[in-house]
Design an enzyme around this catalytic site. Sequence first.
Site, PDB file in Angstrom:
ATOM      1  N   ASP A   1       0.857  -1.171   0.000  1.00 29.60           N
ATOM      2  CA  ASP A   1       0.000   0.000   0.000  1.00 29.60           C
ATOM      3  C   ASP A   1       0.905   1.236   0.000  1.00 29.60           C
ATOM      4  O   ASP A   1       2.099   1.148   0.310  1.00 29.60           O
ATOM      5  CB  ASP A   1      -0.891  -0.048   1.246  1.00 29.60           C
ATOM      6  CG  ASP A   1      -1.756   1.180   1.383  1.00 29.60           C
ATOM      7  OD1 ASP A   1      -2.370   1.585   0.384  1.00 29.60           O
ATOM      8  OD2 ASP A   1      -1.814   1.739   2.496  1.00 29.60           O
TER       9      ASP A   1
ATOM     10  N   ASP B   1      -0.232   5.097   0.999  1.00 30.73           N
ATOM     11  CA  ASP B   1      -0.504   6.024   2.105  1.00 30.73           C
ATOM     12  C   ASP B   1      -0.764   5.247   3.388  1.00 30.73           C
ATOM     13  O   ASP B   1      -1.623   4.357   3.438  1.00 30.73           O
ATOM     14  CB  ASP B   1      -1.724   6.888   1.776  1.00 30.73           C
ATOM     15  CG  ASP B   1      -1.539   7.670   0.476  1.00 30.73           C
ATOM     16  OD1 ASP B   1      -0.415   7.674  -0.056  1.00 30.73           O
ATOM     17  OD2 ASP B   1      -2.526   8.248  -0.014  1.00 30.73           O
TER      18      ASP B   1
END
Length: 399
Positions: free
Chosen positions: A9, A11
């Site tokens: 991922d 953020d």
Amino acid sequence: MSRPGVLLDRDGTIIADDGYVGSVERVRFLDGAVEAIAALNAAGVPVAVVTNQAGVARGHFGMTDVEAVHAHIDAELARAGAWVDLWLFCPYHPEGIVTGFARASWDRKPGPGMAYAAAEALDLDLSVSWVVGDRPSDIGLARAVGARPIHIASGAAAPGDPVDPGVTTVPDLATAVALVLSDTGARPDRLPTSGFPRARYESAGFFAHDYSEELARALATVDLGELERAAKTLLTAYERDAAVFACGNGGSASIANHLQCDHGKGVRTGTDLRTRVISLSTNIEVISAIANDMGYESVFRFQLESLARPGDVLVVISSSGRSPNIVEAMECAHALGLQTIALTGFEGGPARELASASIHVRSDNYGVVEDAHQVCMHLLAQYVRQSRIAPDLVASTVF
């Protein structure tokens, strides 16, 4: 053959999740994230970033803004010798307001689309790969494709978001990567199997953009301490009137010949040095005679035995570092009392281990390696030259 990889991922995992990060100014790396990605690179574990970017659909920023943020992250990673092998993002959201992006998407996590795209592009076996992220959607993605989830407790999850109790939770990406590497038994000194290009390009412009980024990443892997050692070796050799020999095969032969030009004529211009630089790759009559009578593996060794003296320097340029004539020349050089500098790529081969100073470029693309070697050859010449120019004249001198 398919291999394990890591899907990250963005953020809340690599950079801080401050809400719709759509500009370079808002990028803030989480502690240890850059080093963690570098550790995966060094262990040869492919890294893909798979990120939902609903800010596009919601009108907070555009596609080019997302790409600019990723280019900025790439540049910062390159400074640490790290890189992301593949960037994938989903700009769609069913509650969006921007025409064309306001829809559901197979790519939006926890949908499996981006994971399957990463698997195809990087030749990954998702059943032995990991998904690392801070949201339930990341865990859902791992479940959807049969990968192994690792949850980062960054505090970015929305209130009430459930976290599967059967999922390993860690405080940060560095801890997650340590788990991945301990599970794979990966060796940090292995060649990263990043590969370039990873897919066919239809646009020369896009290819040029990605090639230049690949070259920047490769240059960032060069050990500056070894570069310093090579520069000092050359400068002191020129100061004491020792000879410097260079050799290479194919494209590396052209770099060896170019080295004779730039370290011979270039370094001498405007300095008090009278450099003696000889390329062993340039005389086809001598090379073909030795190859014909003794074998191609002896073409550089035989010349060194005639020309070299103790205290001289041999510079070898070899992308693989495994060419028999290069290895034989280095062994001969050590026997004759020469210092050696090796410019290598790929895994470095025996040349990397034999060198007194090893300038190793971590890449498995011949063009990228040779371009990086050319850069290193030039910067060594220019560093030596500027070292012998009066400080007040350096800025006014054309290099």
